[in-house]
Design a protein around this motif. Structure first.
Motif, PDB file in Angstrom:
ATOM      1  N   GLY A 103       2.392   9.610  -6.012  1.00 31.77           N
ATOM      2  CA  GLY A 103       2.826  10.932  -5.579  1.00 31.77           C
ATOM      3  C   GLY A 103       2.452  11.290  -4.159  1.00 31.77           C
ATOM      4  O   GLY A 103       2.575  12.452  -3.766  1.00 31.77           O
ATOM      5  N   LYS A 104       2.043  10.331  -3.372  1.00 33.22           N
ATOM      6  CA  LYS A 104       1.656  10.616  -1.994  1.00 33.22           C
ATOM      7  C   LYS A 104       2.865  10.531  -1.070  1.00 33.22           C
ATOM      8  O   LYS A 104       3.913  10.003  -1.429  1.00 33.22           O
ATOM      9  N   ILE A 105       2.705  11.018   0.147  1.00 31.45           N
ATOM     10  CA  ILE A 105       3.735  10.960   1.165  1.00 31.45           C
ATOM     11  C   ILE A 105       3.414   9.809   2.109  1.00 31.45           C
ATOM     12  O   ILE A 105       2.256   9.611   2.510  1.00 31.45           O
ATOM     13  N   ILE A 106       4.440   9.023   2.460  1.00 37.32           N
ATOM     14  CA  ILE A 106       4.232   7.949   3.426  1.00 37.32           C
ATOM     15  C   ILE A 106       5.084   8.230   4.659  1.00 37.32           C
ATOM     16  O   ILE A 106       6.098   8.929   4.586  1.00 37.32           O
ATOM     17  N   PHE A 107       4.655   7.722   5.801  1.00 34.95           N
ATOM     18  CA  PHE A 107       5.385   7.902   7.048  1.00 34.95           C
ATOM     19  C   PHE A 107       6.139   6.620   7.374  1.00 34.95           C
ATOM     20  O   PHE A 107       5.577   5.524   7.358  1.00 34.95           O
ATOM     21  N   MET A 108       7.426   6.769   7.665  1.00 38.52           N
ATOM     22  CA  MET A 108       8.261   5.632   8.028  1.00 38.52           C
ATOM     23  C   MET A 108       8.155   5.396   9.530  1.00 38.52           C
ATOM     24  O   MET A 108       7.297   5.959  10.206  1.00 38.52           O
ATOM     25  N   ILE A 139       0.844  -1.205   0.000  1.00 30.31           N
ATOM     26  CA  ILE A 139       0.000   0.000   0.000  1.00 30.31           C
ATOM     27  C   ILE A 139       0.877   1.252   0.000  1.00 30.31           C
ATOM     28  O   ILE A 139       0.630   2.210  -0.749  1.00 30.31           O
ATOM     29  N   GLN A 140       1.927   1.247   0.832  1.00 26.54           N
ATOM     30  CA  GLN A 140       2.848   2.384   0.865  1.00 26.54           C
ATOM     31  C   GLN A 140       3.553   2.552  -0.478  1.00 26.54           C
ATOM     32  O   GLN A 140       3.762   3.676  -0.950  1.00 26.54           O
ATOM     33  N   SER A 141       3.915   1.442  -1.104  1.00 24.67           N
ATOM     34  CA  SER A 141       4.568   1.504  -2.412  1.00 24.67           C
ATOM     35  C   SER A 141       3.652   2.140  -3.455  1.00 24.67           C
ATOM     36  O   SER A 141       4.072   3.000  -4.241  1.00 24.67           O
ATOM     37  N   ASN A 142       2.374   1.747  -3.453  1.00 27.77           N
ATOM     38  CA  ASN A 142       1.416   2.333  -4.399  1.00 27.77           C
ATOM     39  C   ASN A 142       1.204   3.821  -4.115  1.00 27.77           C
ATOM     40  O   ASN A 142       1.047   4.623  -5.040  1.00 27.77           O
ATOM     41  N   ASP A 143       1.207   4.187  -2.824  1.00 26.56           N
ATOM     42  CA  ASP A 143       1.058   5.600  -2.480  1.00 26.56           C
ATOM     43  C   ASP A 143       2.217   6.428  -3.046  1.00 26.56           C
ATOM     44  O   ASP A 143       2.016   7.529  -3.575  1.00 26.56           O
TER      45      ASP A 143
END
Length: 515
Positions: free
Chosen positions: A498-503, A490-494
């Motif tokens: 162009g979305k931001i993901i939180f680590m 899901i994070q990869s698709n985000d």
């Protein structure tokens, strides 16, 4: 595809499982014990009233999908091909077995209509649970232990029906096996190839169901005596196979189980041995030539094999076990979640991924290259060993850093190989997958996602110490140190959208979390 209707408003629970309705071409009069609809197989579990949930099934036959325990299905007329694999229930029996001071019960299942014999052996002593499948027509001999299925050729002397009858006879008389009546064979299985989805589909249906979603390896069975078997269990090296021609003797020797294969981790048939520490996480088997007479390699020897006397260190041992290049063909579907039905019916894309083992430098290297396809760019991965043959930093006195490179576009990302990654095992695995499959597909792969986090440029000293294969592939490219961090799909698709993901969050002294 068969039509599947989930009963959402009116659920019928049979043995705590929801009943699904499937459509088959015509209905059987009565209940077939095991049937195949499309590519799935189902086994009869009960005969119950299936009309109360408005399922509109054609019979009261209730089935369980063999790859989905506790599932429940009934059937009605439809368009999918189907056939009854077995009208009657198989013969089931149990056989008590005594081994030393321990006793256990072996379960025997024989389906006369298909000729398949299944033996289920519970855990005992230091052995895990095992399931054996034998089928004479196809020559199938399979054992599943742990999370791996190992497929071998059925010995020509093994009569499946006769063995099943003997088991049934012993069970009927309640006659178990004690030590005096038992004949034990000791077998070592060496990996020959690994089978993908296409090759699996050609196997006996019972093997397909049993080995669903676990690795399936084609093996070569080697008979050894009890002394050799016990030595191997203790981690010692044994010679498992010897062949000879008029002038040459071929020996096969397997390393002890890594990565801590210290001391004589691999015995040389020509005498002596060498450490195989931090080279492989498993066992590597090498066949080499030995002359009957002194001097150069004789005409009668297999010239594709190494001479045993030439294997003197880790590097030369790996040189004899890994091919210089292996090209793998991979089938890539053209469609994704947004493609149209017309696009989905197009022929898949075939790409060629290469693995190159470079023995021209003291620091041996393995390079894996994948071409650009669909929306994915080309990728090169280079991994290299220390000049003494080991692959991980901190194991010996010498330093080994920045020995992994991933090239994406015009950027080369440099890092130190993780201690749980063994390139020799990767290369060896690619060889046996290629041997077992002309083409592999998406359902043969494990989908993993990660991001490369930039740690800044390399120092001048780090740049100078890079391997020759890394330097040649990264000419004119940006060199960056990085650390690889796993993320979810899901994070990869985000990120792709162009979305931001939180680590991973980092706690601070305040009530805030740093992300």
């Amino acid at each position: 595809m068969y039509s599947r209707l989930h009963i959402l408003l009116f659920l019928l629970y049979l043995k705590n499982a929801a009943l699904d309705v499937f459509h088959e071409t015509t209905a059987f009069p009565g209940c077939c014990y095991e049937k195949e609809v499309g590519t799935e197989r189902y086994v009869l579990v009960s005969e119950e009233d299936t009309t109360t949930a408005h399922n509109d099934c054609d019979s009261n036959c209730v089935y369980e999908k063999k790859t989905a325990p506790l599932s429940r299905y009934c059937f009605k007329a439809g368009n999918d091909p189907f056939h009854c694999r077995a009208e009657q229930e198989p013969i089931r029996s149990i056989l008590p077995i005594i081994e030393g001071n321990e006793s256990f019960v072996q379960e025997i299942i024989f389906q006369k209509e298909t000729g398949v014999l299944v033996l289920k052996v519970p855990p005992h002593k230091d052995y895990t649970e095992s399931v054996y499948v034998f089928e004479e027509k196809s020559g199938t001999s399979l054992v599943k232990t742990g999370d791996v299925c190992q497929l071998a050729d059925l010995p020509t002397h093994f009569n499946v029906s006769a063995s099943a009858e003997r088991f049934e006879s012993q069970a009927t008389m309640n006659q178990g096996n004690n030590e005096s009546e038992k004949v034990t064979s000791f077998v070592l299985k060496t990996r020959d190839s690994r089978l993908g989805s296409r090759r699996r589909a050609e196997l006996v249906a019972d093997v397909q169901d049993l080995c669903n979603n676990v690795p399936l390896v084609k093996t070569k069975d080697l008979l050894v005596n009890e002394t050799e078997f016990e030595k191997f269990k203790k981690g010692e090296v044994i010679f498992v196979e010897r062949k000879s021609s008029r002038r040459c003797l071929m020996h096969k020797s397997c390393s002890t189980w890594g990565p801590a294969a210290c001391g004589y981790g691999w015995d040389n048939p020509a005498g002596g041995g060498l450490s195989f520490h931090e080279v492989s996480a498993g066992s590597i088997c090498v066949t080499c030539n030995m002359n009957f007479t002194a001097g150069p390699l004789n005409q009668g020897c297999n010239r594709t094999l190494c001479n045993c006397t030439e294997i003197t260190d880790k590097n030369s041992l790996v040189d004899c076990s890994i091919k210089s290049q292996v090209n793998s063909t991979i089938e890539i579907e053209r469609w994704n979640d947004t493609t149209t039905r017309q696009q989905q019916q197009q022929e898949p894309i075939l790409i060629t991924q290469s693995m190159v083992y470079n023995r021209n430098y003291e620091r041996r290297s393995i390079t894996i290259s994948s071409p650009a396809h669909k929306d994915i760019g080309a990728l090169d991965v280079v991994m290299h060993a220390h000049e003494d043959g080991w692959w991980h930093n901190g194991i010996y006195g010498g330093g080994l850093q920045n020995n992994q490179m991933m090239k994406l576009g015009t950027s080369c990302f440099i890092s130190t190989l993780k201690t749980n990654v063994f390139p020799v095992d990767i290369a060896y695995g690619i060889q046996i997958i290629k041997k077992g499959n002309d083409v592999t597909r998406a359902d043969d792969e494990v989908d993993a996602h990660a991001v490369l986090r930039d740690l800044g440029p390399l120092t001048a000293a780090e740049d100078t110490g890079l391997h020759e294969d890394i330097r040649s592939r990264c000419l004119g490219s940006n060199l960056k140190r990085n650390i690889e961090t796993p993320i979810t799909k899901i994070q990869s698709n985000d990120l792709k959208n162009g979305k931001i993901i939180f680590m991973d969050s980092v706690p601070s002294r305040s009530s805030c979390q740093l992300q």
